[in-house]
Design a protein around this motif. Structure first.
Motif, mmCIF file in Angstrom:
data_model
loop_
_atom_site.group_PDB
_atom_site.id
_atom_site.type_symbol
_atom_site.label_atom_id
_atom_site.label_comp_id
_atom_site.label_asym_id
_atom_site.label_seq_id
_atom_site.Cartn_x
_atom_site.Cartn_y
_atom_site.Cartn_z
ATOM 1 N N ARG A 55 -16.998 11.094 58.920
ATOM 2 C CA ARG A 55 -17.308 9.913 59.730
ATOM 3 C C ARG A 55 -16.945 8.608 59.026
ATOM 4 N N LYS A 65 -10.067 5.374 64.938
ATOM 5 C CA LYS A 65 -11.206 4.656 65.518
ATOM 6 C C LYS A 65 -12.294 5.666 65.875
ATOM 7 N N HIS A 67 -15.305 6.367 68.156
ATOM 8 C CA HIS A 67 -15.901 5.899 69.412
ATOM 9 C C HIS A 67 -17.420 5.892 69.325
ATOM 10 N N ASN A 68 -18.032 5.104 70.171
ATOM 11 C CA ASN A 68 -19.497 4.987 70.166
ATOM 12 C C ASN A 68 -20.179 6.332 70.393
ATOM 13 N N SER A 69 -19.598 7.160 71.257
ATOM 14 C CA SER A 69 -20.217 8.460 71.529
ATOM 15 C C SER A 69 -20.277 9.319 70.266
ATOM 16 N N TYR A 70 -19.250 9.226 69.415
ATOM 17 C CA TYR A 70 -19.265 9.970 68.160
ATOM 18 C C TYR A 70 -20.319 9.412 67.213
ATOM 19 N N SER A 71 -20.468 8.099 67.201
ATOM 20 C CA SER A 71 -21.481 7.482 66.336
ATOM 21 C C SER A 71 -22.888 7.880 66.769
ATOM 22 N N VAL A 72 -23.122 7.923 68.070
ATOM 23 C CA VAL A 72 -24.432 8.331 68.588
ATOM 24 C C VAL A 72 -24.694 9.797 68.245
ATOM 25 N N TYR A 74 -23.396 11.513 65.821
ATOM 26 C CA TYR A 74 -23.598 11.596 64.376
ATOM 27 C C TYR A 74 -25.034 11.194 64.030
ATOM 28 N N TRP A 116 -18.465 18.615 66.419
ATOM 29 C CA TRP A 116 -18.132 17.200 66.228
ATOM 30 C C TRP A 116 -16.794 17.070 65.512
#
Length: 129
Positions: A55, A65, A67-72, A74, A116
């Motif tokens: 990450r 980049k 994305h926000n969905s990956y950050s959430v 994670y 993920w």
């Protein structure tokens, strides 16, 4: 240089596959629950370390980049793993995740980390085409 980081990231992905298979194997082996929890908490923590490298380190070095969905996703995985670590340490008692019938919950972190990473790598490769 980017190609080198992509190769290192794939090695980490292959390691995550092995971690997931190890977690899955513990579910099918008949062992005492303490051993089961110990093995799975170690695999979960290693999975989160691997996911954190992916990450923050590899995505930056590769220039991908996040994305926000990956950050959430994670963040939720980190919180879930912290909950398992706190449960394993005996600080918190949640009877639901300490039962024989729900022991697959302990293999969720390696499984979801693998998912993920797979999606993260696949979408990057898809974008490069």
């Amino acid at each position: 240089m980017r190609n080198q980081y992509e190769k290192q990231e794939k090695v980490l992905w292959y390691a995550q596959i092995m971690i997931f298979l190890g977690a899955l194997a513990t579910w099918f082996n008949h062992m005492d629950m303490h051993t089961f929890y110990t093995i799975n908490i170690i695999l979960s923590v290693i999975s989160i370390i691997s996911l954190t490298l992916d990450r923050f380190y590899f995505s930056e070095k590769i220039g991908q980049k996040v994305h926000n969905s990956y950050s959430v996703a994670y963040g939720l995985l980190v919180i879930f793993t912290l909950l398992l670590v706190i449960q394993y340490a005996g600080i918190l008692k949640i009877n639901l995740i300490m039962q024989e019938e729900t022991k697959m919950i302990w293999a969720l972190t390696p499984a979801l980390s693998l998912l993920w990473k797979t999606k993260f790598i696949a979408f990057r490769e898809w974008d490069q085409r």
